[in-house]
Design an enzyme around this catalytic site. Structure first.
Site: not given
Ligand SMILES: C[S@@+](CC[C@H](N)C(=O)[O-])C[C@H]1O[C@@H](n2cnc3c(N)ncnc32)[C@H](O)[C@@H]1O
Length: 467
Positions: A81, A171, A295, A395, A422
């Site tokens: 933090c 924490c 999340q 995402d 993010c």
């Molecule tokens: C930020 S998370 C998404 C979370 C989801 N949208 C949620 O709100 O729960 C990013 C996702 O992208 C996937 N990812 C990373 N690289 C990728 C790729 N080359 N092709 C497909 N998915 C991928 C990861 O496994 C992960 O689940």
């Protein structure tokens, strides 16, 4: 002429992405660890590069009007933090400015404006998952004598030290119950002489303690990651936990015999209760297993999805793609507003969770596809068999989209693209690519998912320019 290894008097102007203070000497920028806007400090310049320097606060000469006494006893050492000593409203204000600056610089949008900023409520005890590490190399605090017992720790990594663990008593960003569990596990493990894993010699048993909470369901999962299987060793801790906290829903043991320091095991053993816990988002209930992504701030997560949904402006006739869908939480959350939603993801276990959650929530218009999105749309014939989307939601992970995917995204031709991120730096980079291919940025929102930390979550909405 500034010299590395010297002390300087600096006035902190703002907080950079990464939660470090920013000061300037003429045009030379210095990032100051521990500095917050409004402070004047004496700082030690420990690094000097061509365009910038790095320093750490030695003494605060004038305090900021936005300073607050950090709530956490571990604040000076933990590093999680970093901005807890900055008043929360000002933390959010600084995150907004960081995103604006990044979009100006990296996406080349001079008149960038953030439309919505959503602070986190609550801004303490918001995390639904914590991963603590056991270690035989406890970080010694400055006032501790050298001969004090230091071969058992359960807590968090000291910044930039892979081997040193700070014992954590409390924490303030995890659920309150988590602190009770953490301290009980440490006490019983020590009483029973259980050995923490040594990351250098790879000897020892206890590796991680991962706690997960259904914040909206009051369910609790305790997950022990060990270096080999021995449930007898864990039984005294399980007994003590269940005696004090009989409502714990699930106690799991993930066995990770590999040297790599991850909290994912090769297999798992159920020590008590169910293999998963439930968490609710809106009307939906999700099953969350020890290793599935969810999340980490359930309450803000729902607000994030609402903003994405509003930006997507979906109708009942729309086909929607949810790229990088993880366990399909967004896919399922928006399903009732669309004709069909197609989720794409590379991790098979995440897709299995998604499909299971679709069935348990009675959702019949979602389809999940295993896809490596770095190449899927440009190299796979399968794409031709899919219906064309009206709206695309993306995402991606922190690294952003692969350049091929970012370039192709505009070619798909959806009327709207909603980009959740993010990491505003990679999002701004990808934004430039999307804007250059016929889209306009119509909305940019900041949702604070991680108060007091350096992390920022954003939602950008792009509309096809010809519309
Ligand atoms: C930020 S998370 C998404 C979370 C989801 N949208 C949620 O709100 O729960 C990013 C996702 O992208 C996937 N990812 C990373 N690289 C990728 C790729 N080359 N092709 C497909 N998915 C991928 C990861 O496994 C992960 O689940």
């Amino acid at each position: 002429m500034l010299k590395k290894g010297t002390e300087l008097e600096l006035k902190i102007e703002s907080l950079a992405y990464g939660a470090r203070g920013v000061a300037r000497v003429d045009d030379f920028v210095i990032f100051v660890d521990g500095g917050i806007p409004g402070q004047t400090v004496n700082a030690f310049l420990y690094k000097k590069r061509k365009g910038f320097g790095e320093a750490r606060v030695v003494e605060v000469l004038k305090q900021s009007s936005d300073y607050v006494v950090p709530r956490c006893e571990h604040f000076d050492f933990c590093g999680g933090c970093r901005a807890q000593h900055l008043e929360y409203a000002e933390q959010v204000n600084q995150k907004r400015q960081q995103v604006e600056n990044i979009f100006r610089r990296m996406a080349g949008i001079k008149d960038i404006k953030i439309d919505t900023v959503v602070p986190s409520d609550p801004y303490f005890h918001y995390r639904n998952k914590m991963e603590f590490t056991f270690s035989n190399r406890r970080w010694l605090l400055p006032d501790e004598p050298e001969n004090v017992e230091k071969d058992f720790a359960l807590g968090l990594h000291i910044p930039k030290r892979f081997d040193k663990i700070l014992d954590i008593n409390e924490c303030h960003i995890q659920q309150t119950l988590g602190n009770g569990i953490l301290n009980l596990v440490r006490a019983v493990a020590k009483e029973n002489n259980l050995k923490p894993y040594d990351v250098r010699t790879h000897i020892g048993f206890l590796r991680h303690l991962v706690l997960r909470f259904g914040v909206n369901t009051n369910q609790v999962m305790v997950n022990f990651v060990t270096s080999y299987e021995n449930t007898d060793f864990l039984q005294p801790i399980v007994d003590a936990l269940l005696e004090k906290y009989p409502k714990i829903t699930s106690i799991i043991n993930n066995v990770n015999t590999r040297k790599g320091d991850t909290a994912h095991g090769e297999y798992e053993i159920i020590l008590h209760g169910t293999p998963t816990i439930e968490e609710k988002m809106g009307e939906l209930t999700f099953e969350v297993s020890a290793n599935s992504f969810f999340q980490t701030n359930s309450i803000q997560g729902e607000k994030l999805y609402e903003i994405a949904l509003e930006g997507a402006d979906i109708t009942k006739d729309d086909i929607v793609y949810d790229l990088y869908c993880g366990t399909g939480t967004i896919t399922l959350y928006i399903a009732k507003y669309a004709k069909e939603v197609h989720g794409f993801e590379v991790i098979v276990s995440a897709l299995e969770d998604a499909a299971r959650n679709a069935v348990s929530n009675g959702i019949g218009n979602t389809f999940f596809h295993k896809a490596n999105l770095d190449t899927f749309f440009t190299q796979t014939g399968l794409v031709k068999k899919l219906p064309k989307p009206d709206v695309v939601i993306v995402d991606p992970p922190r690294a952003g989209m692969h350049e091929k995917m970012a370039r192709h995204l505009a070619k798909i031709g959806a009327k709207r693209i909603v980009y959740i991120s993010c990491n505003p730096a990679t999002q701004a980079r990808d934004t430039r690519i999307i804007l250059d291919r016929g889209y306009t940025l119509t909305k940019l929102a900041v949702v604070d998912m991680f108060p007091h930390t350096a992390h920022v979550e954003t939602v950008a909405v792009f509309t096809k320019s010809s519309e």
